[in-house]
Design an enzyme around this catalytic site. Structure first.
Site, short mmCIF file in Angstrom:
data_model
loop_
_atom_site.label_atom_id
_atom_site.label_comp_id
_atom_site.label_asym_id
_atom_site.label_seq_id
_atom_site.Cartn_x
_atom_site.Cartn_y
_atom_site.Cartn_z
N SER A 32 0.80 -1.14 0.04
CA SER A 32 -0.03 0.18 0.04
C SER A 32 0.94 1.39 -0.13
O SER A 32 2.13 1.27 0.67
CB SER A 32 -0.88 -0.08 1.14
OG SER A 32 -0.01 -0.34 2.46
N HIS A 64 -11.91 0.59 -1.79
CA HIS A 64 -10.41 0.57 -2.47
C HIS A 64 -10.05 -0.85 -2.69
O HIS A 64 -9.01 -1.40 -2.19
CB HIS A 64 -9.62 0.66 -1.13
CG HIS A 64 -9.81 2.30 -0.56
ND1 HIS A 64 -11.03 2.97 -0.33
CD2 HIS A 64 -9.06 3.68 -1.07
CE1 HIS A 64 -10.91 4.23 -0.09
NE2 HIS A 64 -9.82 4.70 -0.46
N TYR A 88 -4.18 -10.93 7.91
CA TYR A 88 -4.88 -10.42 9.22
C TYR A 88 -6.63 -10.11 8.63
O TYR A 88 -7.11 -9.69 9.65
CB TYR A 88 -4.29 -9.16 9.86
CG TYR A 88 -4.03 -8.09 8.85
CD1 TYR A 88 -2.57 -7.75 8.54
CD2 TYR A 88 -4.87 -7.16 8.34
CE1 TYR A 88 -2.34 -6.65 7.66
CE2 TYR A 88 -4.69 -6.21 7.50
CZ TYR A 88 -3.20 -5.89 7.14
OH TYR A 88 -2.86 -4.90 6.64
N GLU A 89 -6.59 -10.06 7.31
CA GLU A 89 -8.10 -9.58 7.06
C GLU A 89 -9.02 -10.78 6.95
O GLU A 89 -10.08 -10.53 6.99
CB GLU A 89 -7.96 -9.16 5.57
CG GLU A 89 -7.30 -7.85 5.33
CD GLU A 89 -6.85 -7.45 3.53
OE1 GLU A 89 -7.87 -7.73 2.90
OE2 GLU A 89 -5.76 -7.34 3.42
N ALA A 116 6.35 -2.85 2.90
CA ALA A 116 6.58 -1.88 4.07
C ALA A 116 6.95 -2.73 5.56
O ALA A 116 6.23 -3.56 5.43
CB ALA A 116 5.71 -1.00 4.36
N MET A 204 3.94 -8.00 7.64
CA MET A 204 2.79 -8.96 7.54
C MET A 204 2.30 -9.42 6.44
O MET A 204 1.23 -9.69 6.23
CB MET A 204 1.78 -7.94 8.39
CG MET A 204 1.90 -7.47 9.68
SD MET A 204 0.55 -6.18 10.33
CE MET A 204 1.18 -5.44 11.65
N SER A 205 3.24 -9.38 5.58
CA SER A 205 2.93 -10.08 4.37
C SER A 205 4.27 -10.71 3.57
O SER A 205 4.78 -11.29 4.40
CB SER A 205 2.72 -8.99 3.02
OG SER A 205 3.98 -8.13 3.10
N ASN A 233 9.61 2.03 9.66
CA ASN A 233 9.43 2.40 11.09
C ASN A 233 10.79 1.55 11.87
O ASN A 233 10.83 0.51 11.46
CB ASN A 233 8.31 2.28 11.72
CG ASN A 233 7.82 0.89 11.65
OD1 ASN A 233 7.30 0.02 10.71
ND2 ASN A 233 8.20 -0.04 12.83
N1 LIG Z 1 4.70 -6.77 12.26
C1 LIG Z 1 4.91 -5.69 11.89
N2 LIG Z 1 4.48 -5.23 10.58
C2 LIG Z 1 5.04 -4.04 10.09
N3 LIG Z 1 4.48 -3.28 8.96
C3 LIG Z 1 5.29 -2.27 9.03
I1 LIG Z 1 5.18 -0.67 7.64
N4 LIG Z 1 5.90 -1.83 10.17
C4 LIG Z 1 5.67 -3.17 11.03
C5 LIG Z 1 6.06 -3.35 12.27
O1 LIG Z 1 6.84 -2.93 12.78
N5 LIG Z 1 5.75 -4.66 12.67
#
Ligand SMILES: Nc1nc2[nH]c(I)nc2c(=O)[nH]1
Length: 269
Positions: A32, A64, A88-89, A116, A204-205, A233
């Protein structure tokens, strides 16, 4: 043939007809907030909402729906997936990997996955930096495959394509991606565990899509996989800042244009 493979074949046929392309060479899955990266891959000759194709899950956010762009990049027919379905969906693993299976059924043998992710190595990683995925650890607690088809995962991420990526951008770092189910981010204790396990990135992917690509289909050879994370992050507990998803997406958009240039040099190879 399992229902999931049948649905992928049906979606691939619908895609070929809608795009007017008999067979595709590569697929790029963009997380995304990555439209700038898609723009660098070329002007689409067609753009199709995945909800117009069989087997795709409904969008996580109403209105979307994910989209598939058909582009020609370096003489190759490329499918660019804008958005993906996440575990998670709650639609199950077949929905998560349906896009990759559809691409395989449409002839694709090179799959580029981008995401990401959280960075687990703030001592060496910078937020906004793309990282080449060298391997993954599947901690989703789930798996897209069943049955006695055993899949070699010793080179899940193509050494050939990783060499090409490093040649295209020698500054690229590499890292191990830990895939978790989400939708929660990790606790600081879970992040310490992931660092101890040898992970460098967390998201998460990606991992389940890679597994599906490396299994191939009953009538399609496995695809080579190349994957990148964009560190958006610092993972939980490794800095004194809380995770704000809006900031995370902003970092992704800021760097997506740079990633688009990198993808545009790699996809034709
Ligand atoms: N699990 C997990 N998924 C993420 N996706 C993103 I953007 N940042 C993170 C993160 O810090 N942890």
């Amino acid at each position: 043939m399992s229902d999931a493979f049948v649905r992928a074949a049906e979606a691939a046929q619908a895609l070929r007809e809608r795009a007017g392309v008999a067979s595709f060479d590569a697929a790029v899955v963009l997380g995304s907030g990555w439209v700038p990266a898609a723009d660098a891959l070329g002007t689409p000759s067609a753009e199709i909402a995945v909800t117009d194709l069989p087997g795709f899950a409904p969008p996580a956010v109403a209105g979307h729906a994910g989209r598939i762009r058909v582009v020609e990049c370096g003489g190759r027919h490329v499918l660019v997936f804008l958005g993906r379905t996440h575990l998670y969906e709650g639609h199950g693993t077949d929905a998560v990997v349906h896009g990759v299976r559809t691409a395989l059924a449409a002839g694709v043998r090179t799959v580029v996955l981008t995401n990401a992710a959280g960075g687990l190595r703030p001592e060496t990683q910078r937020v906004g930096e793309p990282v080449l995925i060298s391997d993954h650890i599947n901690l989703t607690g789930d798996h897209p495959l069943t049955g006695a088809t055993f899949v070699d995962m010793s080179e899940a991420y193509s050494a050939r394509l990783r060499d090409l990526a490093r040649t295209a951008d020698p500054s690229l770092a590499e890292g191990v991606y830990a895939a978790l189910r989400g939708p929660t981010y990790e606790t600081p204790a879970e992040i310490r565990m992931l660092r101890t396990l040898g992970a460098d990135l967390v998201g998460m992917s990606t991992a389940l899509e890679t597994i599906a690509a490396r299994r191939g289909l009953p009538d399609a050879e496995p695809a080579e996989v190349l994957a990148f994370s964009l560190v958006t992050n610092v993972a939980a507990g490794l800095s004194d800042r809380h995770l704000d998803h809006a900031e995370v997406l902003a970092e992704g958009r800021a760097a997506a244009a740079r990633m688009g240039a990198l993808l545009a040099t790699l996809v034709p190879k």
